[in-house]
Design a protein around this motif. Sequence first.
Motif, PDB file in Angstrom:
ATOM      1  N   ILE C 139      25.607  27.136  35.024  1.00  0.00           N
ATOM      2  CA  ILE C 139      27.014  27.184  35.423  1.00  0.00           C
ATOM      3  C   ILE C 139      27.199  28.014  36.694  1.00  0.00           C
ATOM      4  O   ILE C 139      28.047  27.710  37.531  1.00  0.00           O
ATOM      5  N   SER C 140      26.345  29.027  36.869  1.00  0.00           N
ATOM      6  CA  SER C 140      26.521  29.883  38.043  1.00  0.00           C
ATOM      7  C   SER C 140      26.285  29.143  39.357  1.00  0.00           C
ATOM      8  O   SER C 140      26.690  29.624  40.406  1.00  0.00           O
ATOM      9  N   VAL C 141      25.651  27.979  39.306  1.00  0.00           N
ATOM     10  CA  VAL C 141      25.452  27.228  40.548  1.00  0.00           C
ATOM     11  C   VAL C 141      26.347  26.003  40.609  1.00  0.00           C
ATOM     12  O   VAL C 141      26.150  25.125  41.442  1.00  0.00           O
ATOM     13  N   ASN C 142      27.309  25.937  39.722  1.00  0.00           N
ATOM     14  CA  ASN C 142      28.167  24.757  39.683  1.00  0.00           C
ATOM     15  C   ASN C 142      29.631  25.154  39.804  1.00  0.00           C
ATOM     16  O   ASN C 142      30.291  25.410  38.811  1.00  0.00           O
ATOM     17  N   PRO C 143      30.154  25.209  41.027  1.00  0.00           N
ATOM     18  CA  PRO C 143      31.545  25.638  41.199  1.00  0.00           C
ATOM     19  C   PRO C 143      32.560  24.664  40.605  1.00  0.00           C
ATOM     20  O   PRO C 143      33.715  25.020  40.424  1.00  0.00           O
ATOM     21  N   LYS C 144      32.098  23.441  40.293  1.00  0.00           N
ATOM     22  CA  LYS C 144      33.016  22.494  39.669  1.00  0.00           C
ATOM     23  C   LYS C 144      33.321  22.907  38.224  1.00  0.00           C
ATOM     24  O   LYS C 144      34.304  22.463  37.631  1.00  0.00           O
ATOM     25  N   ALA C 145      32.460  23.761  37.666  1.00  0.00           N
ATOM     26  CA  ALA C 145      32.667  24.216  36.290  1.00  0.00           C
ATOM     27  C   ALA C 145      33.752  25.280  36.285  1.00  0.00           C
ATOM     28  O   ALA C 145      33.505  26.465  36.116  1.00  0.00           O
ATOM     29  N   ALA C 146      34.993  24.857  36.473  1.00  0.00           N
ATOM     30  CA  ALA C 146      36.089  25.802  36.673  1.00  0.00           C
ATOM     31  C   ALA C 146      36.479  26.513  35.384  1.00  0.00           C
ATOM     32  O   ALA C 146      36.959  27.639  35.415  1.00  0.00           O
ATOM     33  N   VAL C 147      36.300  25.831  34.256  1.00  0.00           N
ATOM     34  CA  VAL C 147      36.525  26.495  32.977  1.00  0.00           C
ATOM     35  C   VAL C 147      35.201  26.494  32.225  1.00  0.00           C
ATOM     36  O   VAL C 147      34.561  25.452  32.107  1.00  0.00           O
ATOM     37  N   GLN C 155      26.184  37.183  26.329  1.00  0.00           N
ATOM     38  CA  GLN C 155      26.484  36.089  27.251  1.00  0.00           C
ATOM     39  C   GLN C 155      27.735  36.372  28.079  1.00  0.00           C
ATOM     40  O   GLN C 155      27.766  36.105  29.279  1.00  0.00           O
ATOM     41  N   PHE C 156      28.752  36.961  27.441  1.00  0.00           N
ATOM     42  CA  PHE C 156      29.949  37.331  28.198  1.00  0.00           C
ATOM     43  C   PHE C 156      29.556  38.313  29.305  1.00  0.00           C
ATOM     44  O   PHE C 156      29.953  38.166  30.462  1.00  0.00           O
ATOM     45  N   ASP C 157      28.760  39.317  28.938  1.00  0.00           N
ATOM     46  CA  ASP C 157      28.330  40.322  29.913  1.00  0.00           C
ATOM     47  C   ASP C 157      27.622  39.694  31.106  1.00  0.00           C
ATOM     48  O   ASP C 157      27.847  40.077  32.254  1.00  0.00           O
ATOM     49  N   GLN C 158      26.732  38.746  30.783  1.00  0.00           N
ATOM     50  CA  GLN C 158      25.950  38.106  31.825  1.00  0.00           C
ATOM     51  C   GLN C 158      26.858  37.427  32.863  1.00  0.00           C
ATOM     52  O   GLN C 158      26.689  37.620  34.060  1.00  0.00           O
ATOM     53  N   PHE C 159      27.806  36.668  32.391  1.00  0.00           N
ATOM     54  CA  PHE C 159      28.726  35.983  33.308  1.00  0.00           C
ATOM     55  C   PHE C 159      29.605  36.997  34.027  1.00  0.00           C
ATOM     56  O   PHE C 159      29.906  36.843  35.212  1.00  0.00           O
ATOM     57  N   TYR C 160      30.011  38.026  33.299  1.00  0.00           N
ATOM     58  CA  TYR C 160      30.857  39.043  33.924  1.00  0.00           C
ATOM     59  C   TYR C 160      30.069  39.744  35.036  1.00  0.00           C
ATOM     60  O   TYR C 160      30.544  39.885  36.159  1.00  0.00           O
ATOM     61  N   ASN C 161      28.848  40.158  34.709  1.00  0.00           N
ATOM     62  CA  ASN C 161      28.020  40.853  35.705  1.00  0.00           C
ATOM     63  C   ASN C 161      27.679  39.962  36.889  1.00  0.00           C
ATOM     64  O   ASN C 161      27.476  40.441  37.992  1.00  0.00           O
ATOM     65  N   GLY C 162      27.589  38.662  36.635  1.00  0.00           N
ATOM     66  CA  GLY C 162      27.308  37.732  37.715  1.00  0.00           C
ATOM     67  C   GLY C 162      28.540  37.442  38.577  1.00  0.00           C
ATOM     68  O   GLY C 162      28.480  36.596  39.472  1.00  0.00           O
ATOM     69  N   GLY C 163      29.652  38.119  38.301  1.00  0.00           N
ATOM     70  CA  GLY C 163      30.861  37.923  39.100  1.00  0.00           C
ATOM     71  C   GLY C 163      31.473  36.546  38.934  1.00  0.00           C
ATOM     72  O   GLY C 163      32.061  35.994  39.863  1.00  0.00           O
ATOM     73  N   MET C 164      31.340  36.003  37.728  1.00  0.00           N
ATOM     74  CA  MET C 164      31.782  34.630  37.513  1.00  0.00           C
ATOM     75  C   MET C 164      33.187  34.538  36.937  1.00  0.00           C
ATOM     76  O   MET C 164      33.751  33.462  36.843  1.00  0.00           O
ATOM     77  N   MET C 165      33.736  35.690  36.490  1.00  0.00           N
ATOM     78  CA  MET C 165      34.969  35.601  35.716  1.00  0.00           C
ATOM     79  C   MET C 165      36.166  36.148  36.462  1.00  0.00           C
ATOM     80  O   MET C 165      36.157  37.279  36.947  1.00  0.00           O
ATOM     81  N   ARG C 166      37.186  35.337  36.506  1.00  0.00           N
ATOM     82  CA  ARG C 166      38.407  35.746  37.164  1.00  0.00           C
ATOM     83  C   ARG C 166      39.238  36.603  36.204  1.00  0.00           C
ATOM     84  O   ARG C 166      39.324  36.337  35.014  1.00  0.00           O
ATOM     85  N   ASP C 167      39.846  37.646  36.754  1.00  0.00           N
ATOM     86  CA  ASP C 167      40.738  38.511  35.979  1.00  0.00           C
ATOM     87  C   ASP C 167      42.029  37.737  35.683  1.00  0.00           C
ATOM     88  O   ASP C 167      42.738  37.327  36.602  1.00  0.00           O
ATOM     89  N   ILE C 168      42.302  37.537  34.393  1.00  0.00           N
ATOM     90  CA  ILE C 168      43.521  36.786  34.057  1.00  0.00           C
ATOM     91  C   ILE C 168      44.522  37.672  33.306  1.00  0.00           C
ATOM     92  O   ILE C 168      45.416  37.184  32.616  1.00  0.00           O
ATOM     93  N   SER C 169      44.378  39.004  33.493  1.00  0.00           N
ATOM     94  CA  SER C 169      45.258  39.943  32.778  1.00  0.00           C
ATOM     95  C   SER C 169      46.727  39.684  33.044  1.00  0.00           C
ATOM     96  O   SER C 169      47.570  39.867  32.164  1.00  0.00           O
ATOM     97  N   SER C 170      47.034  39.290  34.274  1.00  0.00           N
ATOM     98  CA  SER C 170      48.451  39.194  34.612  1.00  0.00           C
ATOM     99  C   SER C 170      49.067  37.853  34.208  1.00  0.00           C
ATOM    100  O   SER C 170      50.263  37.661  34.368  1.00  0.00           O
ATOM    101  N   ASP C 171      48.278  36.967  33.692  1.00  0.00           N
ATOM    102  CA  ASP C 171      48.847  35.692  33.265  1.00  0.00           C
ATOM    103  C   ASP C 171      49.631  35.878  31.972  1.00  0.00           C
ATOM    104  O   ASP C 171      49.103  36.411  30.992  1.00  0.00           O
ATOM    105  N   ARG C 172      50.868  35.424  31.964  1.00  0.00           N
ATOM    106  CA  ARG C 172      51.717  35.688  30.796  1.00  0.00           C
ATOM    107  C   ARG C 172      51.183  35.013  29.536  1.00  0.00           C
ATOM    108  O   ARG C 172      51.312  35.540  28.443  1.00  0.00           O
ATOM    109  N   PHE C 173      50.565  33.851  29.699  1.00  0.00           N
ATOM    110  CA  PHE C 173      50.082  33.172  28.487  1.00  0.00           C
ATOM    111  C   PHE C 173      49.003  33.995  27.769  1.00  0.00           C
ATOM    112  O   PHE C 173      48.838  33.906  26.568  1.00  0.00           O
ATOM    113  N   VAL C 174      48.297  34.814  28.538  1.00  0.00           N
ATOM    114  CA  VAL C 174      47.250  35.637  27.927  1.00  0.00           C
ATOM    115  C   VAL C 174      47.887  36.711  27.052  1.00  0.00           C
ATOM    116  O   VAL C 174      47.463  36.966  25.926  1.00  0.00           O
TER     117      VAL C 174
END
Lengths: 281, 271, 482
Positions: C139-147, C155-174
């Motif tokens: 997934i880290s080489v596939n920008p089309k994998a938007a979700v 696994q969460f840590d790995q993606f987080y450390n790889g800078g793959m995850m967007r901060d969605i704190s401010s989204d109201r649905f969250v």
Amino acid sequence: MAFPAVAVYSFLYLYPAIQNLLYATERWDGVTKPEQVGFHNFAHLATDDDLFMKIVGNNIRFTLIVVIFQTAFSLLFATFLLKNTKTTILLRVIYFFPTILSSVSVGLIWTFLYNPNFGFINASFKAIGLDGLALNWLGDTRYSLYAIAVTQVWFHTGQMVIIYVAGLQQIPADLYEAAEVDGASRWQQFKSITWPMALPTTAVVVAYTTIQSFRAFDLVYSMTQGGPLNSSDLIVTSIYNTAFASFKYGYASAQSVVLILVVLFVTWLQRRTLRIDYGVK
Amino acid sequence: MLYKVFKNSLLTLFAMAVIVPSSIVVLGSFKKDNEIYSDPLALPKSWSFNNFRTLITEGNVFTPFKNSVIVSVFSVAITLLFASLAAYGIARMVTITGRLLFLLFSLGLAIPGQVNIIPIYHLFVKLHLTNSLLGLILVNIALTLPISIFILTSFFKDIPKEMYEVAGIDGAGHFRIYRSIALPLSRPALGATGIFLFVICWNDLLYPLMLITQLDKKTLPLTLIDFRGEFATSYSMLFTAIMVASVPMIAMYIFMQRSFIAGLTAGAVKG
Amino acid sequence: MTTKGMKSLSARRLGAVATIAFALVATSITTGFAADPSFGKACTTEGVSTGTSSTSLICSVNSAGKLTWTNVRLGQSTGSPVAALKASPGTIEFHHFRPEDKAVFASIIAKFEAANPGTHVNQVIMSSNDYTNLGYAKISVNPKAAVFVTVRGGQFDQFYNGGMMRDISSDRFVRQNVIQSALTPATVGGKIYGVPYQSLFNDPLYNTEMFAAHKWTVPTNWTQLLSFCKTVKAAGIIPFAWPAATRGNAGQIMNSFLMNSAPDVATLTSRIQAIDTGKADLTSDWFTAIANKYKAMNDAGCFPANVTGYNDTVAPADFANGKAAIYPTGTFGMSTVTNLNPAMKGKMKLMSMITVDEKPLYQGITNNTFILSVNKKATSRDQNIARAFISFLTTAAAAQEYAVGTSQHVSIINVNYSANIDLLNTSDIMGKKLLLAPRFLFNNVGTVRNPLEDALIAIGGGADVTKTLADTSKTIKQSLGA
């Protein structure tokens, strides 16, 4: 004339191979900056990695079994199917058939056949009263590697039969006719005509099968994923897991360098023992 | 007599070893799961195409098939072209260059292409060649060049020198000899090598597994791996998936088997 | 409905030691409630609940000590749920590891696409084994994998450390559509990087009809469990259909072994971390005791013959077809079972797998996982489509379709489970003392957890405990040192 081949080959084969050597001296997780560690990876592989040693051992055993049985069977079948008759052509077509299947399909089919609970193989053994042979083929550390080797031989023997048939048909028929007149037995004919005349073909078959066995990946991946307890892990599956599941790219590269060395050594050994000439005549 | 019994039983045994599993798959694709478990070789209680229907509506099989064809055809064609040119060069150059070139490619024969997976992966990430069919074709060409050159060189060497020399006296250049003498004479060898390569490219799993994630770029082996996950609990669906993935190849094989095999063997005799 | 302020999320991995993340708090109500018709007539099992909405009911003990229906009080989001965001036209990929959910997702996606003309979401599904091992590399080489989806922990840590995850704190649905306590596994330094969509219960499923027919009761301690296996085996039935040949699912049972193996959760966590970092050996008394219990189960006939060759294809089939009494995976296995045999609908419940004889610390396992994240490396247009898609999934209607269709509980508020009998039947586990699945405290999945689980599988299949643990421990240490 060789330019296009040399260009592609250099850029996508030799250059990565050299790159590999460089990676092998680094500690790198693919995310952070690589760190130069010199020969540490090799030292660790050689002195402090029992698992990798076991895997190299697995791969050597796997290669030996596959090379011996695949070559013997294909040579034998090719001598049986040498003449072009309806039956022999049909059999060649049948034998070649597994080769056209994708290895994932073959892996899936054999996983079913080997299933200890309802698989066809154990059901057949039980049906003929050989309950003792109804083993846990892929789930037991003692059998998993051999079970995959059997699948590999099943998968590729047909291909080698075709190569042998092509090679053997080049042997002039009058050699055999003369031998027959001299009253030579089948075995003598094989020993003094077929084997020496087929040596160049054997060279191709053995070389190809060796490389094929050392680069084996697909069947292991789709049948056991290397398990249980790494009993069916091979070098390429280990490289793959070390790199992409454990994120040790440098260490995995060091393993590939070892693979190259092992393959070079084994090919050299084959040349010596079989006295097969790979080179230009 | 004994020899005949030995020979025939061995031949039959291996033929059965191929036919039985294949029949299990074919029959299984028409069955329900419990029918497969109870007696895999029995005929289905009723011949139903339900599994196929489910598979085709749920899984897109056409795109991966198309991708596999594109990748295999282009890889094989380009490899054959490049390899035959190089092999001809090597076979005709008795100079040190020819020997060096052969040595260079022999090196590739000794280094299994799989070891390059890590550098290729990172190189392709940099070049944006992941998720690209072109990337797969390039990898396939590089991987199969050494073996192709190895086979073709030995073949070109087997063509009697006189045939080249006759043409050479006529003042023909290398390309001309390659095209009008070497190529036509080596058609069977090219065919054999082509089949070899086609099978390798068609089946390759490792590189596509690493380089392709995008749905519309997947090849058939990858799709089968997906099916394995998707239908993990259903052998009837797995067998159907194997059928769908293999049928085109099988059809091609049955249709062309004469040229596949007869061409290969007869050609070798003549050559 | 009352709202509750957000917990301090600064303590990372707080959820790892929290007990019940997905707590439905029940308050007694005075007015008589008629039980939901699809729910059965009487309230007989403590903890059974009908969902997460304000009208949902839960079966609990009242002050008189009798079981009654009470109203579920929600205290989990910071405001009223919001509608889904709008997406601009475009095509993205949604990567996950639940092939079983493909059809349900396809139906939800169709609704999302209908609401957003020109927008397309393609599912890309890997098996969970492959996803664990290769998810990041691919997934880290596939920008089309938007979700994409990650599991809690390594696994969460790995993606987080790889800078793959967007901060969605401010989204109201969250903040407003998701049960806030469930967000902990996706929270780093107070910021939220994903929505843990599923509330799983990684506890063994058992066949209630079979138990009733044989008059078996669920074992409540270790001695009972072993003798239960003997009884069941004597009846010609496989006690535990443990899919030992498929590591991903075989490992679930380890949660139950771990949950009561230490005096408290802090000790358990530190022991796991010590192994995960190579500071402790598998040959420690603690881990050897766990391994010995796998062996004891095998010796007691709990597992089928040749269990190390017994895979994910056979195990659920045996359970679904009445050849096995227990399928030790979790709620996420229910849909597989009912797909194999629709008659199993309504016949499954979760059991507390207690592997000690003293009073257990915990009675079950839960997990907030299947974390939906937006790929930071996708184009900004694709990221917006991704946000819209996740927001769509967090609406009650979509979440309910997902829950009911896949037989999995979700961490989205206002979801009604009453249309799925299996969700109802397994909801009683929420009334028990649950531990957040400790299996996901191992962060080194490739180097530590995989070989460790392989060792336990081998031991469960009859391998020598001491030798297997010593060998594996050595392998792990060597591999960590490489």
